[in-house]
Design a protein around this motif. Structure first.
Motif, PDB file in Angstrom:
ATOM      1  N   ILE A  91      18.271  34.039  70.610  1.00 34.45           N
ATOM      2  CA  ILE A  91      17.201  33.062  70.500  1.00 34.45           C
ATOM      3  C   ILE A  91      16.218  33.506  69.420  1.00 34.45           C
ATOM      4  O   ILE A  91      15.747  34.648  69.441  1.00 34.45           O
ATOM      5  N   HIS A  92      15.922  32.614  68.497  1.00 29.57           N
ATOM      6  CA  HIS A  92      14.920  32.886  67.466  1.00 29.57           C
ATOM      7  C   HIS A  92      13.764  31.900  67.656  1.00 29.57           C
ATOM      8  O   HIS A  92      13.865  30.742  67.226  1.00 29.57           O
ATOM      9  N   PRO A  93      12.680  32.304  68.296  1.00 30.27           N
ATOM     10  CA  PRO A  93      11.522  31.403  68.420  1.00 30.27           C
ATOM     11  C   PRO A  93      10.696  31.427  67.135  1.00 30.27           C
ATOM     12  O   PRO A  93      10.595  32.460  66.468  1.00 30.27           O
ATOM     13  N   PHE A  94      10.130  30.291  66.788  1.00 35.09           N
ATOM     14  CA  PHE A  94       9.278  30.231  65.598  1.00 35.09           C
ATOM     15  C   PHE A  94       8.066  29.354  65.887  1.00 35.09           C
ATOM     16  O   PHE A  94       8.116  28.417  66.689  1.00 35.09           O
ATOM     17  N   SER A  95       6.962  29.664  65.254  1.00 36.24           N
ATOM     18  CA  SER A  95       5.721  28.944  65.487  1.00 36.24           C
ATOM     19  C   SER A  95       5.777  27.540  64.895  1.00 36.24           C
ATOM     20  O   SER A  95       6.350  27.319  63.829  1.00 36.24           O
ATOM     21  N   THR A  96       5.169  26.592  65.613  1.00 34.53           N
ATOM     22  CA  THR A  96       5.071  25.222  65.135  1.00 34.53           C
ATOM     23  C   THR A  96       3.607  24.793  65.104  1.00 34.53           C
ATOM     24  O   THR A  96       2.745  25.424  65.718  1.00 34.53           O
ATOM     25  N   SER A  97       3.342  23.703  64.400  1.00 31.48           N
ATOM     26  CA  SER A  97       1.979  23.192  64.253  1.00 31.48           C
ATOM     27  C   SER A  97       1.782  22.045  65.239  1.00 31.48           C
ATOM     28  O   SER A  97       2.204  20.917  64.996  1.00 31.48           O
ATOM     29  N   ALA A 157      27.848  29.947  65.534  1.00 30.27           N
ATOM     30  CA  ALA A 157      27.220  28.660  65.224  1.00 30.27           C
ATOM     31  C   ALA A 157      25.749  28.697  65.609  1.00 30.27           C
ATOM     32  O   ALA A 157      25.290  29.614  66.292  1.00 30.27           O
ATOM     33  N   LYS A 158      25.020  27.667  65.179  1.00 30.62           N
ATOM     34  CA  LYS A 158      23.559  27.683  65.324  1.00 30.62           C
ATOM     35  C   LYS A 158      23.037  26.290  65.643  1.00 30.62           C
ATOM     36  O   LYS A 158      23.402  25.308  64.983  1.00 30.62           O
ATOM     37  N   ALA A 159      22.171  26.213  66.655  1.00 35.58           N
ATOM     38  CA  ALA A 159      21.478  24.970  66.999  1.00 35.58           C
ATOM     39  C   ALA A 159      19.991  25.159  66.761  1.00 35.58           C
ATOM     40  O   ALA A 159      19.435  26.221  67.037  1.00 35.58           O
ATOM     41  N   GLY A 160      19.335  24.116  66.264  1.00 30.51           N
ATOM     42  CA  GLY A 160      17.900  24.156  66.031  1.00 30.51           C
ATOM     43  C   GLY A 160      17.182  23.093  66.841  1.00 30.51           C
ATOM     44  O   GLY A 160      17.674  21.961  66.946  1.00 30.51           O
ATOM     45  N   ALA A 169       6.796  25.708  55.888  1.00 26.10           N
ATOM     46  CA  ALA A 169       7.851  26.483  55.238  1.00 26.10           C
ATOM     47  C   ALA A 169       8.579  27.356  56.260  1.00 26.10           C
ATOM     48  O   ALA A 169       9.800  27.547  56.171  1.00 26.10           O
ATOM     49  N   MET A 170       7.849  27.870  57.248  1.00 27.72           N
ATOM     50  CA  MET A 170       8.473  28.683  58.295  1.00 27.72           C
ATOM     51  C   MET A 170       9.476  27.866  59.104  1.00 27.72           C
ATOM     52  O   MET A 170      10.582  28.317  59.397  1.00 27.72           O
ATOM     53  N   VAL A 171       9.083  26.643  59.476  1.00 22.72           N
ATOM     54  CA  VAL A 171       9.985  25.776  60.226  1.00 22.72           C
ATOM     55  C   VAL A 171      11.241  25.495  59.410  1.00 22.72           C
ATOM     56  O   VAL A 171      12.368  25.615  59.908  1.00 22.72           O
ATOM     57  N   LYS A 172      11.073  25.141  58.158  1.00 21.77           N
ATOM     58  CA  LYS A 172      12.224  24.837  57.304  1.00 21.77           C
ATOM     59  C   LYS A 172      13.132  26.044  57.159  1.00 21.77           C
ATOM     60  O   LYS A 172      14.361  25.915  57.177  1.00 21.77           O
ATOM     61  N   ASN A 173      12.533  27.223  57.028  1.00 16.45           N
ATOM     62  CA  ASN A 173      13.327  28.437  56.894  1.00 16.45           C
ATOM     63  C   ASN A 173      14.181  28.680  58.134  1.00 16.45           C
ATOM     64  O   ASN A 173      15.369  29.003  58.037  1.00 16.45           O
ATOM     65  N   HIS A 174      13.608  28.507  59.320  1.00 17.56           N
ATOM     66  CA  HIS A 174      14.353  28.741  60.552  1.00 17.56           C
ATOM     67  C   HIS A 174      15.443  27.702  60.773  1.00 17.56           C
ATOM     68  O   HIS A 174      16.477  28.009  61.378  1.00 17.56           O
ATOM     69  N   LEU A 175      15.224  26.483  60.308  1.00 20.09           N
ATOM     70  CA  LEU A 175      16.195  25.415  60.560  1.00 20.09           C
ATOM     71  C   LEU A 175      17.314  25.368  59.526  1.00 20.09           C
ATOM     72  O   LEU A 175      18.214  24.533  59.621  1.00 20.09           O
ATOM     73  N   GLN A 176      17.274  26.262  58.550  1.00 23.16           N
ATOM     74  CA  GLN A 176      18.370  26.343  57.589  1.00 23.16           C
ATOM     75  C   GLN A 176      19.677  26.670  58.309  1.00 23.16           C
ATOM     76  O   GLN A 176      19.703  27.464  59.241  1.00 23.16           O
ATOM     77  N   ASP A 177      20.749  26.070  57.865  1.00 24.35           N
ATOM     78  CA  ASP A 177      22.110  26.415  58.311  1.00 24.35           C
ATOM     79  C   ASP A 177      22.398  26.081  59.767  1.00 24.35           C
ATOM     80  O   ASP A 177      23.325  26.640  60.353  1.00 24.35           O
ATOM     81  N   CYS A 178      21.631  25.184  60.374  1.00 24.13           N
ATOM     82  CA  CYS A 178      21.958  24.758  61.734  1.00 24.13           C
ATOM     83  C   CYS A 178      23.194  23.864  61.711  1.00 24.13           C
ATOM     84  O   CYS A 178      23.370  23.044  60.807  1.00 24.13           O
ATOM     85  N   ASN A 179      24.029  24.010  62.718  1.00 24.16           N
ATOM     86  CA  ASN A 179      25.188  23.134  62.873  1.00 24.16           C
ATOM     87  C   ASN A 179      24.843  21.880  63.667  1.00 24.16           C
ATOM     88  O   ASN A 179      25.420  20.817  63.462  1.00 24.16           O
ATOM     89  N   VAL A 180      23.899  22.022  64.601  1.00 25.80           N
ATOM     90  CA  VAL A 180      23.349  20.888  65.340  1.00 25.80           C
ATOM     91  C   VAL A 180      21.837  21.011  65.290  1.00 25.80           C
ATOM     92  O   VAL A 180      21.290  22.101  65.455  1.00 25.80           O
ATOM     93  N   LEU A 181      21.163  19.879  65.068  1.00 24.57           N
ATOM     94  CA  LEU A 181      19.719  19.894  64.898  1.00 24.57           C
ATOM     95  C   LEU A 181      19.084  18.795  65.737  1.00 24.57           C
ATOM     96  O   LEU A 181      19.426  17.617  65.610  1.00 24.57           O
ATOM     97  N   LEU A 182      18.164  19.194  66.621  1.00 19.03           N
ATOM     98  CA  LEU A 182      17.304  18.244  67.336  1.00 19.03           C
ATOM     99  C   LEU A 182      15.947  18.288  66.660  1.00 19.03           C
ATOM    100  O   LEU A 182      15.253  19.305  66.706  1.00 19.03           O
ATOM    101  N   ARG A 200      12.724  12.378  57.977  1.00 17.51           N
ATOM    102  CA  ARG A 200      13.689  12.156  56.896  1.00 17.51           C
ATOM    103  C   ARG A 200      13.503  13.184  55.780  1.00 17.51           C
ATOM    104  O   ARG A 200      14.478  13.760  55.270  1.00 17.51           O
ATOM    105  N   GLU A 201      12.240  13.440  55.418  1.00 13.41           N
ATOM    106  CA  GLU A 201      11.963  14.400  54.347  1.00 13.41           C
ATOM    107  C   GLU A 201      12.396  15.807  54.735  1.00 13.41           C
ATOM    108  O   GLU A 201      12.933  16.560  53.901  1.00 13.41           O
ATOM    109  N   LEU A 202      12.179  16.175  55.991  1.00 15.36           N
ATOM    110  CA  LEU A 202      12.612  17.491  56.466  1.00 15.36           C
ATOM    111  C   LEU A 202      14.129  17.609  56.393  1.00 15.36           C
ATOM    112  O   LEU A 202      14.662  18.610  55.897  1.00 15.36           O
ATOM    113  N   LEU A 203      14.823  16.604  56.878  1.00 15.19           N
ATOM    114  CA  LEU A 203      16.293  16.651  56.860  1.00 15.19           C
ATOM    115  C   LEU A 203      16.818  16.740  55.437  1.00 15.19           C
ATOM    116  O   LEU A 203      17.788  17.458  55.168  1.00 15.19           O
TER     117      LEU A 203
END
Length: 268
Positions: A121-127, A143-146, A156-169, A205-208
């Motif tokens: 589990i990799h927790p990351f801070s959100t706003s 594999a990786k889920a976000g 930028a931290m959120v985007k960095n953690h969500l890189q390379d996810c196979n499934v994304l919520l 959409r912009e994040l994706l």
């Protein structure tokens, strides 16, 4: 093609998503967890039964933040089944009084990974307007889920953690025009569209667009507002990003659980 379910035990299911309650089931085939439990214990048991999930097979609940729609069922389920609840120190202090006694609690710190069974589990801070809110990535079987909902901006931290996810919520909470034209008082509209509020369809959409990659197989839009959004509007807003891409796009619902989705790299 994707591997068969027997070859891919790493799965995710959104049991509920929205302002009335949130919960996500994740399993690696051996260890199973919930991310948040914001419905009543009875409601969550019913949702799990719909997907043949045995509540006794779950070992832990990860708590993203202290808002009621994420924690209301945590205490009941932990007492009923002996789950371990994972909180940040601040979230624990903000929520535990309303949850009652929980025998097994563990802490985590955003930015510091930990394991539950075979899952990392990799927790990351959100706003968000909570004391110490967190999103999560969960890795197992290569594999990786976000999971990133309840965030006003994608840092930028959120985007960095969500890189390379196979499934994304990911959150697609509101259509900006529906929010502005809607019935909410102005101060609430400001909160929702502010930096500590919720992502709009456009922001989603912009994040994706920034984190899209060939290994992404599923995108689930979550925490849709029942007042300021519609599934078809959210999907139509985000879908153009996936033109020509193999990833499947769907919207999570408040009133019913989603499908059990394989978390795996796509294989040709």
């Amino acid at each position: 093609m994707t591997n068969s379910p027997s070859e891919n035990p790493f799965k995710i299911c959104v049991l509920a998503s929205g302002s009335k309650g949130n919960s996500i089931y994740v399993t690696d085939g051996t260890t199973s967890i919930l991310v948040d439990a914001g419905l009543s214990g009875v409601q969550l048991e019913r949702r799990m039964a719909e997907r043949d999930i045995d509540p006794k097979s779950i070992s832990a609940i990860l708590v993203s933040h202290e808002h009621t729609d994420h924690v209301s069922g945590v205490g009941v389920l932990c007492r009923r089944y002996g789950y371990t609840a994972y909180f940040t120190r601040e979230t624990y202090k903000a929520s535990i009084k309303g949850l009652g006694k929980i025998e097994k609690c563990k802490g985590f710190v955003p930015g510091q990974e930990f394991t539950i069974g075979g899952m990392t589990i990799h927790p990351f801070s959100t706003s968000h307007d909570a004391v110490n809110p967190a999103g999560f990535t969960i890795q197992a079987h290569g594999a990786k889920a976000g999971i990133a909902t309840d965030l006003g901006i994608a840092t930028a931290m959120v985007k960095n953690h969500l890189q390379d996810c196979n499934v994304l919520l990911m959150e697609a909470n509101h259509d900006v025009q529906m929010l502005l034209d809607g019935p909410y008082p102005w101060h609430l509209k400001q909160r929702i569209k502010g930096r500590s509020g919720h992502l709009s369809n456009d922001a989603s959409r912009e994040l994706l667009e920034e984190i899209l990659h060939d290994g992404l197989s599923h995108v689930i839009l979550g925490h849709l507002s029942e007042t300021n959004n519609l599934p078809e509007i959210a999907l139509d807003t985000v879908a153009p990003v996936l033109d020509g891409h193999k990833a499947k796009l769907c919207a999570a619902h408040q009133s019913m659980c989603g499908d059990l989705i394989d978390i795996c790299c796509k294989k040709e």
